[in-house]
Each structure stands twice: as structure tokens, then as C-alpha cells.
Design an enzyme around this catalytic site. Structure first.
Site, PDB file in Angstrom:
ATOM      1  N   GLN A  62      19.543  18.714  83.909  1.00  0.00           N
ATOM      2  CA  GLN A  62      18.763  19.041  82.712  1.00  0.00           C
ATOM      3  C   GLN A  62      17.656  20.056  82.993  1.00  0.00           C
ATOM      4  O   GLN A  62      17.244  20.231  84.144  1.00  0.00           O
ATOM      5  CB  GLN A  62      18.135  17.773  82.139  1.00  0.00           C
ATOM      6  CG  GLN A  62      19.114  16.885  81.381  1.00  0.00           C
ATOM      7  CD  GLN A  62      18.363  15.833  80.578  1.00  0.00           C
ATOM      8  OE1 GLN A  62      18.223  14.711  81.014  1.00  0.00           O
ATOM      9  NE2 GLN A  62      17.876  16.226  79.416  1.00  0.00           N
ATOM     10  N   HIS A  63      17.191  20.691  81.917  1.00  0.00           N
ATOM     11  CA  HIS A  63      15.946  21.468  81.868  1.00  0.00           C
ATOM     12  C   HIS A  63      15.995  22.833  82.533  1.00  0.00           C
ATOM     13  O   HIS A  63      15.083  23.634  82.338  1.00  0.00           O
ATOM     14  CB  HIS A  63      14.768  20.706  82.498  1.00  0.00           C
ATOM     15  CG  HIS A  63      14.611  19.299  82.052  1.00  0.00           C
ATOM     16  ND1 HIS A  63      14.622  18.924  80.725  1.00  0.00           N
ATOM     17  CD2 HIS A  63      14.441  18.148  82.763  1.00  0.00           C
ATOM     18  CE1 HIS A  63      14.454  17.615  80.639  1.00  0.00           C
ATOM     19  NE2 HIS A  63      14.349  17.124  81.851  1.00  0.00           N
ATOM     20  N   ASP A 111      23.035  15.787  82.614  1.00  0.00           N
ATOM     21  CA  ASP A 111      23.595  14.800  83.542  1.00  0.00           C
ATOM     22  C   ASP A 111      23.205  13.375  83.169  1.00  0.00           C
ATOM     23  O   ASP A 111      24.005  12.444  83.343  1.00  0.00           O
ATOM     24  CB  ASP A 111      23.201  15.112  84.987  1.00  0.00           C
ATOM     25  CG  ASP A 111      21.712  15.359  85.181  1.00  0.00           C
ATOM     26  OD1 ASP A 111      20.930  15.281  84.199  1.00  0.00           O
ATOM     27  OD2 ASP A 111      21.315  15.634  86.324  1.00  0.00           O
TER      28      ASP A 111
END
Length: 496
Positions: free
Chosen positions: A80-81, A243
């Protein structure tokens, strides 16, 4: 046949799943290089993800002994991110800054203030911006590399980027988009006004990918790539997700009553909710799920990343490290670790560093230091569970995933520290499995519900379970209190 992919911090994993038979046929992974630097810089080159995918795909299909022509769809999970900023030609303007990058802490604090503090963030986004989210990375690029920032034509996340490479389509879904910092997690839509605060020169309509539903395909594999991989020309690529979202699917956590806890590079605790959560605690991220619904989540940044630091310091392999942990007593004879080697998100300490406390001439042993870092990483997960409140309190079971879940001593430690039964799925690469399950769900030819797919493929492993032991639970209450006192004394974190 369906392919699941998990592009993580350390590697890209690929699994081949026969949904009809309910079996994993093959799996493979290939490692990535992590570029680290001063001030918390953590970056990777997206080209490395593609190279790892190609190699892992071929290895997994070979191990499965299947004809790639049998593959019907692919589902991609990604860390992520991460910020993947592309130019007009679809090339990255800068290496991907990752979830664990804390170089943007100052930009994040400034953005929180610009949005009206915690209350303003909650009103606009349904969560509070954290260092590590994509928003502050975009602001950092604008401030520090304006010439590259001006070339941005598209902003994607890692799994979006792999979907783009596979299909040529620039799309996103609500689960992974939740962690950007410019997405309304209650209304499940982009916040163009928030992006304007972050990057006023960028046109949100142009640079943000088109949003699709979790059960919608992102597209089909590009013809040239399909030929290279030996696939048919109609192979679908699912919406995919972060994820954590696909790890929840891969553990069957798509209805209330369960907790998924990941002992990976980072640590995550999440529990499914049928409606958005209005959190009393700013550290709870009200993310959307990639199965519909919501997935309130807590993330700590130092789990196997912290234990590996100590393991490597003593030159131990994983087996030797686990042996040291097992031989030290609960509480590591008074040694406490604040394992913030990468800064920390929960509690919010982006610029913190690691510490060993309580050392003396008797207890300074490799076994105690090894055990202390594992205990403290797990205390961080308990701290996160407590932030989730009723969603976690009502859980009957913790489903444990990630590399740390392979350790019997760590599984027992999680059960004792949380006071909750723990069990691992048989397929431990839960995010990659979640990708395959979501791919089958997105495949309209299969006409199968996600719940039935999880029932068919998510099997628990009785041999990898642990029940809390009352004496150990009581002992850990005291050691956890010591850890919380250390947080209070060294970082002013409230001791309650």
C-alpha cells in the site's frame, strides 16, 4: 486456473490456483532491492517489480505443470501507499517512494494542518493522514524535485502500476485508494479538493486513475504481453488491491467476527466491517475493503524488519534466531525493546529510532535481545488491537499470516499476548491467494460468489495454531505494562 500476485516490499510472489479443485498448484517468488537512505528514505524502482513478476510467473507456472493457456484471470496485490508517478509516456518520473518511507514526515504534518487537523482529516477523508500515505510523498516530490513533479501525468499505487503494465488501463479500486490520503473512505470517491491542497498544479481529473468496483476487471492482458507469457488473448486482470485488503480475502476475513494479523515486514491488524467506522482513535485507518464493505486497520512499521535487524546483528539464520527466542524467558529478564528502527506509524512516531532498555551485566545476552525484539514487535500489535476497540474485542480467532507466522514460538507469543486463539491458513501467502480468489470473483464466466470461493480455498492449518496459556497470559500482562511505561517515558505516549 487463476493467477494471484503479491508485489511486496521484499519480493513479488506468484501463485497458481485451481479453483475447481480447491488447490494451490504452484508458487514462486523473486526478491526486490530496497534503496534506503538518510532521513527515512525507502524507495524501489518499478522496473524491478516487473522483472520479478516475469521470473516468478514463469517459475510458478513451471512448478504447477500447467499450460498458461488454461489461465483465465490474474489478480494483483501490492504494497500500500507507494507513489508511482508516471509521465505522459507511462514512465516513472521518480523511483517509487514506499509505505515505509518516513522522509516525508514534515510534509505530512503540514498537510494535516492545512486540512484542519485531525478533525478536518476525518471529515474529508474518514481517516487521519499518516506519514507513509501517498499524499505526503506527492507533496515531497513537489517541494524537492519540482522538475520531476511537473512531468506527472498519472498518479498510481504499486498494484495499480502492475495492472497498468498488464493491461494499459489506468484504474484504481477503493481498498488501495483508501491509503492515498486524497480519497474519501466513507463515500468511496476521490477528493479533488484535497489533492488541490497537496498538488495545486495537478489536474485531478487527468492524473487520478478511473475508479472501478472491487468485482470489476481492470482490463485484459495486453496482446504482446499475453504472447510473451503464453497466455490466451482474453485473460482478465482483476481490480486487485492493497496487500492488506487482499490478505484479508486470502484469510477469509470478509465478514464480521474475525481478525487478520500480519507479521510481515510491517505489522497489520484488521477486521471487516459492513459499514464505515467513525474511529475515536486517529490511528485507526478506516480503509475500504477490496471485497465490498470496509476494513478498519492498524499498521505498525517494525515487525520482521525489526527482528531481522537483531538477527543479522548476531549473524544468525532464522532457525538460530528462533532457537535463541525460545530459550529466553518471558520478559527477556527485564530487557525491553522499542523497536522503531524505521520510525513508527502506530503510535505516531515517524522519526523515532530503536532502543534497548533495561540492560545490565547479567541480562545482556543474545537470547534476551532476540526475545525482547520479538516480544516488543508483538506488543505493538496488541497496542493496535486495543485501538480497534469493539471490532477486535468480539473476535473469536486471530488468523495469522506473514513470515513471522511460520515460527511456532511467535505464534504462541501472539496467542498469549493477545489472549486469543491463533491459527494460520494452510496457504501462507494470503495476499497472493487473495489475488487469485478476487480474479476468480471478477471472472463473470465463473459466476461464483467470493464467500464460496473463500470456503473452497481458504483452509486453516490445525498444526499451525496456538491457544493462549493462562500463566503466560498473566505474565505478559506485566511485561506489556513495562513496555507501555517505556513508551510513556521515552516518547510521551499516554500510559492507558
Amino acid at each position: 486456473m487463476y493467477i494471484g500476485v503479491d508485489c511486496g516490499t521484499q519480493s513479488t510472489k506468484v501463485v497458481v490456483v485451481d479453483v475447481e479443485a480447491g488447490r494451490l498448484l504452484g508458487e514462486a517468488s523473486r526478491a526486490h532491492r530496497l534503496d534506503e537512505g538518510e532521513n527515512g528514505r525507502r524507495e524501489q524502482h518499478p522496473a524491478d517489480w516487473i522483472a520479478a513478476f516475469r521470473e516468478a510467473f514463469k517459475a510458478a507456472v513451471t512448478q504447477a505443470r500447467v499450460d498458461p493457456q488454461q489461465v483465465r484471470a490474474i489478480g494483483v496485490s501490492g504494497q500500500q501507499h507507494g507513489m508511482v508517478a508516471l509521465d505522459e509516456a507511462g514512465e516513472p518520473v521518480y523511483p517509487a517512494k514506499l509505505w515505509c518511507d518516513t522522509e516525508t514526515a514534515a510534509e505530512n504534518a503540514h498537510l494535516v494542518a492545512r486540512l484542519g487537523g485531525e478533525a478536518g482529516c476525518l471529515e474529508k477523508l474518514g481517516l487521519v493522514l499518516q506519514t507513509g500515505y501517498t499524499a505526503s510523498k506527492v507533496a515531497w516530490l513537489r517541494a524537492h524535485h519540482p522538475e520531476r513533479y511537473r512531468r506527472i501525468a498519472t498518479l498510481l499505487l504499486p498494484h495499480d502500476y502492475l495492472n497498468f503494465w498488464l493491461t494499459g488501463e489506468r484504474v484504481a479500486e477503493a481498498g488501495d485508494a483508501s491509503g492515498t490520503g486524497y480519497f474519501d473512505t466513507h463515500r468511496r470517491c476521490w477528493r479533488h479538493d484535497v489533492l488541490a491542497e497537496i498538488a495545486p498544479e495537478l489536474d485531478a481529473e487527468r492524473v487520478l486513475p478511473r475508479l472501478i468496483e472491487a468485482e470489476q476487471p481492470a482490463g485484459v492482458v495486453r496482446p504482446a504481453l499475453a504472447r510473451e507469457l503464453g497466455l490466451r488473448d482474453d485473460v482478465l486482470v482483476a481490480s486487485g488491491g492493497g496487500d492488506n485488503m487482499l490478505g484479508a480475502i486470502g484469510t477469509g476475513n470478509i465478514a464480521p467476527g474475525l481478525v487478520t494479523l500480519s507479521l510481515g515486514t510491517s505489522g497489520t491488524v484488521c477486521a471487516y466491517s459492513e459499514r464505515p467506522v467513525v474511529a475515536e482513535d486517529a490511528m485507526v485507518a478506516n480503509f475500504c475493503a477490496s471485497s465490498g464493505g470496509w476494513l478498519p486497520l492498524i499498521c505498525t512499521m517494525n515487525v520482521t524488519s525489526a527482528t531481522n535487524c537483531v538477527r543479522e546483528m548476531f549473524g544468525l539464520d532464522v532457525a538460530g534466531f528462533n532457537e535463541r527466542v525460545a530459550h529466553a524467558p518471558i520478559g527477556a529478564e527485564g530487557v525491553t525493546t522499542l523497536p522503531f528502527f524505521n520510525g513508527e506509524r502506530v503510535p505516531a512516531l515517524p522519526q523515532a529510532t530503536g532502543s534497548f532498555l533495561g540492560l545490565n551485566s547479567v541480562n545482556t545476552t543474545s537470547a534476551n535481545l532476540c526475545r525482547a525484539v520479538v516480544e516488543s514487535a508483538t506488543f505493538g500489535m496488541r497496542y493496535g488491537l486495543e485501538r480497534l476497540g469493539p471490532l477486535a474485542e468480539g473476535a473469536s480467532q486471530i488468523r495469522l499470516i506473514g513470515g513471522g507466522a511460520r515460527s511456532p514460538v511467535w505464534r504462541q507469543m501472539v496467542a498469549d499476548i493477545t489472549g486469543t486463539p491463533v491459527v494460520c491458513p494452510q496457504i501462507t501467502d494470503a495476499a497472493a491467494l487473495g489475488g487469485a480468489l478476487q480474479a476468480a470473483w471478477c471472472d463473470r464466466r465463473a459466476t461464483t460468489s467470493l464467500a464460496s470461493l473463500c470456503e473452497r480455498l481458504v483452509h486453516l492449518d490445525p498444526a499451525a495454531s496456538a491457544e493462549p496459556q493462562p500463566a503466560s497470559v498473566e505474565a505478559y500482562h506485566r511485561v506489556y505494562a513495562r513496555y507501555r511505561d517505556a513508551l510513556h517515558r521515552h516518547h510521551a505516549i499516554p500510559n492507558n
